[in-house]
Design a protein around this motif. Structure first.
Motif, mmCIF file in Angstrom:
data_model
loop_
_atom_site.group_PDB
_atom_site.id
_atom_site.type_symbol
_atom_site.label_atom_id
_atom_site.label_comp_id
_atom_site.label_asym_id
_atom_site.label_seq_id
_atom_site.Cartn_x
_atom_site.Cartn_y
_atom_site.Cartn_z
ATOM 1 N N TRP A 10 32.658 -21.089 21.803
ATOM 2 C CA TRP A 10 31.223 -21.273 22.043
ATOM 3 C C TRP A 10 30.387 -20.101 21.532
ATOM 4 C CZ3 TRP A 10 30.136 -23.778 27.506
ATOM 5 C CH2 TRP A 10 30.613 -25.107 27.486
ATOM 6 N N ASN A 13 26.711 -18.691 23.075
ATOM 7 C CA ASN A 13 25.972 -19.894 23.454
ATOM 8 C C ASN A 13 26.464 -20.367 24.816
ATOM 9 O OD1 ASN A 13 24.509 -20.588 20.821
ATOM 10 N ND2 ASN A 13 26.634 -20.458 20.124
ATOM 11 N N GLY A 14 25.532 -20.885 25.616
ATOM 12 C CA GLY A 14 25.930 -21.501 26.872
ATOM 13 C C GLY A 14 25.410 -20.800 28.105
ATOM 14 N N ALA A 18 25.568 -25.724 30.724
ATOM 15 C CA ALA A 18 26.534 -26.177 29.725
ATOM 16 C C ALA A 18 27.890 -26.509 30.325
ATOM 17 C CB ALA A 18 26.703 -25.120 28.634
ATOM 18 N N LEU A 235 30.413 -27.348 21.171
ATOM 19 C CA LEU A 235 29.413 -27.161 22.218
ATOM 20 C C LEU A 235 29.072 -28.449 22.946
ATOM 21 C CD1 LEU A 235 27.010 -24.726 20.324
ATOM 22 C CD2 LEU A 235 28.531 -24.145 22.223
#
Length: 250
Positions: A10, A13-14, A18, A235
């Motif tokens: 990932w 990100n997140g 998520a 993702l």
């Protein structure tokens, strides 16, 4: 038999929202019993991701670890900390770490040993830049990175190798299947020559670089490709699930 592995990175990100993607991924992992499924979220999400994956076939890993088990290393995270949070794997030597943080293969070597000491499976990344590819130096670069990054003591149980051509990561550009096969066959031969046929054939080799559901099946049919290390396409459970389905069908 080497188990297939679909690993999602990932990167940075997140947020907590998520985690629903991990929950949505659970039935897709259950429908692919011949494949291991791994998500490597940012460090802030590792512990809650382990909770979200409880009762499913989805494993959780880290994206990096320090070579030391503890100490005055502000902002870093150790392999023992990852393991304590519930991680089973850790990605090491990713090109973004090598380029953005100046990590050398010798640094990766030390981190791999730390990961093993923490009972983590190390996913060691290797790969060439576009200039190196165009200069036809790919195998020299990959071979040198393997020699310096992989410690003695490697087995199919503690190590995975991921070939990620730097020029294909997040660019939409994908090497031809012949190019992927050439590198993966080369890596397999190098492992067998250094560690013996038994160990060399037991280590899983992943391909990474703009893998998505639409091209995964073709990539997974290439010789010595045992799965993928996937970035952006991991993702969302729907897209990553398509990659898992493609891997299970090969």
């Amino acid at each position: 038999m080497r188990r297939k592995l679909a690993a999602g990175n990932w990167k940075m990100n997140g947020l907590r929202a998520a985690l629903s993607e991990i929950e949505a991924l659970a039935p897709k992992a259950a429908a692919a019993p011949g494949c291991d499924v791994l998500i490597c979220p940012p460090a802030t999400l590792i512990a809650p991701a382990v909770t979200a994956a409880t009762g499913s076939e989805v494993m959780i890993g880290g994206q990096d670890c320090h070579a030391e088990a503890s100490g005055a290393h502000t902002g870093d995270i150790s392999g023992l900390m990852l393991r304590d949070a519930g991680a089973s794997h850790v990605i090491l030597g990713h090109s973004e770490r090598r380029e953005d943080h100046g990590e050398r293969s010798e640094d990766v070597h030390a981190k791999v040993e730390a990961a093993w000491n923490a009972d983590l499976i190390a996913i060691i990344c290797v790969g060439e830049s576009l200039d190196q590819r165009e200069a036809q130096n790919t195998l020299d670069i990959v071979g040198a990175q393997m020699s310096l990054s992989i410690p003695d003591g490697v087995t199919g149980l503690n190590t995975v190798i991921a070939y990620e051509p730097v020029w294909a990561i997040g660019t939409g550009k994908v090497p031809t299947t012949d190019q992927i096969g050439e590198v993966h066959d080369f890596m397999r031969a190098r492992l067998e020559r250094r560690f013996g046929a038994g160990v060399g054939r037991s280590v899983r080799l992943l391909y990474g670089g703009s893998v998505k559901a639409s091209n995964a099946g073709e990539i997974f049919r290439v010789s010595n490709v045992d799965g993928a290390l996937v970035g952006g396409a991991s993702l969302k459970a729907a897209e990553f699930g398509g990659i898992i389905e493609a891997l299970a069908g090969v």
